[in-house]
Design an enzyme around this catalytic site. Structure first.
Site, PDB file in Angstrom:
ATOM      1  N   CYS A 135      43.087  44.848  39.500  1.00 32.21           N
ATOM      2  CA  CYS A 135      44.464  44.937  38.987  1.00 32.21           C
ATOM      3  C   CYS A 135      44.586  44.605  37.499  1.00 32.21           C
ATOM      4  O   CYS A 135      45.247  45.324  36.749  1.00 32.21           O
ATOM      5  CB  CYS A 135      45.371  44.029  39.805  1.00 32.21           C
ATOM      6  SG  CYS A 135      44.606  42.464  40.234  1.00 32.21           S
ATOM      7  N   GLN A 162      47.457  35.213  36.280  1.00 31.80           N
ATOM      8  CA  GLN A 162      47.529  36.099  37.437  1.00 31.80           C
ATOM      9  C   GLN A 162      48.400  35.532  38.561  1.00 31.80           C
ATOM     10  O   GLN A 162      48.308  34.353  38.911  1.00 31.80           O
ATOM     11  CB  GLN A 162      46.110  36.402  37.943  1.00 31.80           C
ATOM     12  CG  GLN A 162      45.332  37.188  36.901  1.00 31.80           C
ATOM     13  CD  GLN A 162      43.948  37.631  37.332  1.00 31.80           C
ATOM     14  OE1 GLN A 162      43.020  37.538  36.544  1.00 31.80           O
ATOM     15  NE2 GLN A 162      43.789  38.138  38.538  1.00 31.80           N
ATOM     16  N   ARG A 264      44.948  31.634  37.580  1.00 31.47           N
ATOM     17  CA  ARG A 264      46.031  31.852  38.550  1.00 31.47           C
ATOM     18  C   ARG A 264      47.223  31.011  38.141  1.00 31.47           C
ATOM     19  O   ARG A 264      47.069  29.812  37.829  1.00 31.47           O
ATOM     20  CB  ARG A 264      45.545  31.427  39.945  1.00 31.47           C
ATOM     21  CG  ARG A 264      46.499  31.767  41.063  1.00 31.47           C
ATOM     22  CD  ARG A 264      46.493  33.215  41.450  1.00 31.47           C
ATOM     23  NE  ARG A 264      45.249  33.653  42.041  1.00 31.47           N
ATOM     24  CZ  ARG A 264      44.868  34.928  42.097  1.00 31.47           C
ATOM     25  NH1 ARG A 264      45.625  35.887  41.600  1.00 31.47           N
ATOM     26  NH2 ARG A 264      43.727  35.267  42.651  1.00 31.47           N
ATOM     27  N   HIS A 271      50.806  40.301  36.955  1.00 37.33           N
ATOM     28  CA  HIS A 271      49.685  39.713  36.224  1.00 37.33           C
ATOM     29  C   HIS A 271      49.939  39.894  34.729  1.00 37.33           C
ATOM     30  O   HIS A 271      50.211  41.009  34.270  1.00 37.33           O
ATOM     31  CB  HIS A 271      48.379  40.426  36.571  1.00 37.33           C
ATOM     32  CG  HIS A 271      47.817  40.067  37.920  1.00 37.33           C
ATOM     33  ND1 HIS A 271      48.363  39.144  38.752  1.00 37.33           N
ATOM     34  CD2 HIS A 271      46.715  40.553  38.561  1.00 37.33           C
ATOM     35  CE1 HIS A 271      47.632  39.047  39.859  1.00 37.33           C
ATOM     36  NE2 HIS A 271      46.625  39.893  39.769  1.00 37.33           N
TER      37      HIS A 271
HETATM   38  N1  HSE Z   1      41.563  40.101  42.159  1.00 39.72           N
HETATM   39  C1  HSE Z   1      42.955  40.130  41.877  1.00 39.72           C
HETATM   40  C2  HSE Z   1      43.516  38.754  41.889  1.00 39.72           C
HETATM   41  C3  HSE Z   1      43.701  40.993  42.854  1.00 39.72           C
HETATM   42  O1  HSE Z   1      42.897  37.869  42.459  1.00 39.72           O
HETATM   43  O2  HSE Z   1      44.576  38.541  41.328  1.00 39.72           O
HETATM   44  C4  HSE Z   1      44.121  42.299  42.288  1.00 39.72           C
HETATM   45  O3  HSE Z   1      43.033  43.224  42.244  1.00 39.72           O
END
Ligand code: HSE
Length: 365
Positions: A135, A162, A264, A271
């Site tokens: 993403c 993210q 995160r 994102h």
């Molecule tokens: N790997 C991504 C995430 C998810 O952990 O945010 C979207 O591909």
């Protein structure tokens, strides 16, 4: 009409894909069949030309009757079922949201606004495996499409922010549960002083009873600077994907370095990425703005001022939307070939479902 089977259509990415296909009236171009791992024989979604009953997602015989299979079921399903299907002699087209097959030589990473022509050439050549990109990679490439097309990029450092949904539906709900726990604790002490409340919340989020079964850590009131597994390079797997996937999509002969820290944060489904872009040559800001803003129909340039940025360059503004804004464009004090930027996008739309929808439509029409 081609027979198209859908697996994992009830999950987050699958549901967004279904909604978009209904909005765009895509089902009229195919006979659709819905597969399930748990509710065999139940009613299928009511779409145009849809088979009314759910079929078994582990049933190679039923799956093999499809001309095209679209899987949003996840990597474990792909790992188990894709080789089994191919070994059984199935020659249909496999379209997948999971990362399992992305870097295989016989798979194309699809991102319509960026590599539609290459996708068409691959379809014409008989390529059978099409996989959506990571993403953050897909959203980055849509935002910087113009700069890559003009061959202006020497390297990119991307620091990501993210959303919880990228870790899965259960994680997103866990973030809300954590926020609820915080809210309840605040409600019990509404007139507490700021520092007293801070202590209360820090104890709460580090306490044993804070809900963290899925993330393993607090995300509410916190950030988590590691996404996915550890690699020997010291990168997280999410960080590793940026360069390898972007260069595969761009078909570069000499890889463009792309690296940074993936983090995160407590957003729900957008994102964001803070970028340092090293340009190959000094270029005026107005030229760069023009190059970026006309590259594809989805990128949207946000003027580098405070009101426009805070109104239009945030997850709150972009959640559920298809456009990919990029702003905070300015030369950096690091030197005249360094460009600062901030971009974001809905990780379930162009970050996941939309590239799959586009390639499916491209194959069918
Ligand atoms: N790997 C991504 C995430 C998810 O952990 O945010 C979207 O591909």
């Amino acid at each position: 009409m081609k027979r198209v089977g859908f697996i994992g259509w009830r999950g987050m990415v699958g549901s967004v894909l279904m909604d978009r296909m209904i909005q765009e009236d895509d089902f009229k171009f195919m006979e659709s069949y819905f597969f399930t791992t748990s509710q065999l024989g139940s009613s299928a979604p009511n779409v145009k030309n849809g088979f009314p009953t759910l079929l078994g997602a582990m049933d190679i015989k039923e799956l093999s009757k499809m001309d095209i299979l679209v899987s949003c079921q996840g990597g474990d399903y792909t790992t188990e079922m894709f080789p089994a299907l191919r070994n059984s002699g199935w020659k249909g087209v496999w379209i997948d949201a999971a990362s399992t097959l992305r870097m295989k030589d016989d798979a194309i990473i699809v991102l319509d606004p960026v590599n539609r022509k290459f996708i068409q050439e691959s379809i014409d050549k008989g390529v059978k495996n099409f996989v959506g990109g990571n993403c953050t990679v897909s959203l980055l490439l849509i935002a910087l499409d113009g700069l890559f097309k003009e061959n202006l990029v020497e390297w990119v450092s991307s620091m990501t922010y993210q959303a919880a949904s990228g870790a899965g539906a259960k994680n997103m709900i866990e973030l809300l549960d954590q926020m609820k726990t915080v809210g309840q604790s605040f409600a019990a002490n509404p007139s507490g002083e700021a520092l007293e409340l801070e202590k209360q919340m820090t104890n709460l989020m580090n306490g044993e009873n804070f809900p963290k079964a899925h993330f393993g850590h607090p995300l509410a009131l916190n950030v988590l600077p590691w996404i996915d597994s550890e690699l020997p390079s010291g990168q997280s797997k999410e960080e590793w994907k940026a360069q390898v996937e972007a260069n595969k999509i761009l078909q570069t002969k000499t890889p463009i370095p792309i690296d940074g820290t993936c983090v995160r944060v407590g957003a729900l489904r957008c994102h964001s990425q803070g970028l340092t872009i090293k340009l190959k040559k000094s270029t005026s800001l107005s030229s760069l703005e023009e190059i970026i803003s006309v590259a594809n129909p989805w990128v949207r340039l946000i003027p580098n001022n405070k009101p426009a940025t805070l109104k239009d360059l945030t997850p709150a503004a972009v959640s559920g939307k298809l456009h990919v804004p990029i702003g905070r464009l300015r030369p950096m004090t690091l030197g005249d070939t360094y460009l600062n930027a901030f971009t974001l996008g809905d990780q379930l739309l162009w970050g996941a479902a939309e590239p799959l929808r586009c390639v499916l439509r491209q194959i069918l029409i």
